[in-house]
Design a protein around this motif. Structure first.
Motif, PDB file in Angstrom:
ATOM      1  N   ASP A 234       0.862  -1.175   0.000  1.00  0.00           N
ATOM      2  CA  ASP A 234       0.000   0.000   0.000  1.00  0.00           C
ATOM      3  C   ASP A 234       0.901   1.227   0.000  1.00  0.00           C
ATOM      4  O   ASP A 234       2.122   1.082  -0.082  1.00  0.00           O
ATOM      5  CB  ASP A 234      -0.956   0.010   1.205  1.00  0.00           C
ATOM      6  CG  ASP A 234      -0.210  -0.145   2.524  1.00  0.00           C
ATOM      7  OD1 ASP A 234      -0.611  -1.002   3.330  1.00  0.00           O
ATOM      8  OD2 ASP A 234       0.801   0.568   2.748  1.00  0.00           O
ATOM      9  N   ARG A 235       0.340   2.386   0.083  1.00  0.00           N
ATOM     10  CA  ARG A 235       1.157   3.604  -0.064  1.00  0.00           C
ATOM     11  C   ARG A 235       2.094   3.811   1.121  1.00  0.00           C
ATOM     12  O   ARG A 235       3.050   4.562   1.015  1.00  0.00           O
ATOM     13  CB  ARG A 235       0.252   4.819  -0.227  1.00  0.00           C
ATOM     14  CG  ARG A 235      -0.359   4.917  -1.605  1.00  0.00           C
ATOM     15  CD  ARG A 235      -0.577   6.332  -1.998  1.00  0.00           C
ATOM     16  NE  ARG A 235       0.674   7.048  -2.162  1.00  0.00           N
ATOM     17  CZ  ARG A 235       0.794   8.363  -2.063  1.00  0.00           C
ATOM     18  NH1 ARG A 235      -0.256   9.104  -1.751  1.00  0.00           N
ATOM     19  NH2 ARG A 235       1.957   8.948  -2.248  1.00  0.00           N
ATOM     20  N   THR A 236       1.791   3.156   2.236  1.00  0.00           N
ATOM     21  CA  THR A 236       2.680   3.334   3.393  1.00  0.00           C
ATOM     22  C   THR A 236       3.772   2.277   3.459  1.00  0.00           C
ATOM     23  O   THR A 236       4.701   2.412   4.248  1.00  0.00           O
ATOM     24  CB  THR A 236       1.873   3.277   4.701  1.00  0.00           C
ATOM     25  OG1 THR A 236       1.287   1.977   4.851  1.00  0.00           O
ATOM     26  CG2 THR A 236       0.752   4.314   4.697  1.00  0.00           C
ATOM     27  N   ALA A 237       3.677   1.229   2.651  1.00  0.00           N
ATOM     28  CA  ALA A 237       4.685   0.171   2.701  1.00  0.00           C
ATOM     29  C   ALA A 237       6.025   0.712   2.232  1.00  0.00           C
ATOM     30  O   ALA A 237       6.095   1.423   1.235  1.00  0.00           O
ATOM     31  CB  ALA A 237       4.259  -0.993   1.817  1.00  0.00           C
TER      32      ALA A 237
END
Lengths: 113, 115
Positions: free
Chosen positions: A96-99
């Motif tokens: 996801d965008r935080t990974a």
């Protein structure tokens, strides 16, 4: 088949042509990215998609048009390109965008003549 | 804005020897990630090693290790027992921990391995 797959590997197109680059990821990731890699320059982030929604467009000219029909596929539609657009175009995905980690495809080598 | 600097465009190492690739970065954040990616002739970017800034211990992955100096904002990659398959471009990259963070890459360094 696993990982991130890009097609075609090589593409030569004229400035008046319309073509599309395809990216497919088999990792179950929710975020996908397009990068441009030019010689002697750092990778430039072009577009970011999260859950099929475009969340970032880094001042990319409108002759590049991304499309994300589902979380596994990402396209980059090209039209009326310029010779300076010749580069390696890399697709990447992340959980996801935080990974923190991104996984890359092998790129499409684009030459505009 | 974050920047990543790789000042050496090329390096060469003898097979079985050790080589160190340099990287510096600039950030005002205290928590972030640092990466080294390898790009062989096949062009696919492959993650070599990752370091979390909050960890003081340097990351290692088999023959690859880093020297992370947070105060100096330095992040070098050491390749031990170099192999012919290590020849590639190596990119240093930075990513903050925020939800809207993105990878910032250096220009890369071309490593050649002499048999």
């Amino acid at each position: 088949e696993t990982g991130v797959t890009q097609t075609p590997r090589h593409l030569v197109m004229g400035m008046t042509n319309k073509k599309s680059l395809k990216c497919e990821q088999h990792l179950g990731h929710n975020a996908m990215y397009w990068y441009k890699q030019s010689a002697k320059k750092p990778l430039e982030l072009m577009f970011v998609y999260s859950l099929e929604e475009r969340v970032e467009n880094n001042s990319v000219p409108s002759r590049f048009s991304p499309e994300c029909p589902n979380s596994s596929h990402l396209f980059l539609h090209l039209h009326t390109l310029q010779p300076e657009d010749s580069a390696l175009y890399l697709c990447a995905s992340s959980q996801d965008r935080t990974a923190p980690e991104a996984f890359f495809g092998q790129g499409t080598r684009l030459t505009v003549v | 804005a974050q920047t990543v600097t790789q000042s050496q465009p090329e390096m060469s190492v003898q097979e079985a020897e050790t080589v160190t690739l340099s990287c510096t970065y600039d950030t005002s954040e205290s928590d972030y990630y640092l990466f080294w990616y390898k790009q062989p002739p096949s062009r696919q970017m492959i993650l070599v090693i990752r370091q979390e800034a909050y960890k003081q211990q340097n990351a290692t992955e088999n023959r690859f290790s880093v020297n992370f100096q947070k105060a100096a904002k330095s992040f070098s990659l050491k390749i031990s027992d170099s192999q012919l398959g290590d020849a590639a471009m190596y990119f240093c990259a930075y990513r903050s921990t925020g939800a809207n963070s993105k990878l910032t890459f250096g220009k890369g360094i071309t490593l050649s391995v002499r048999p």
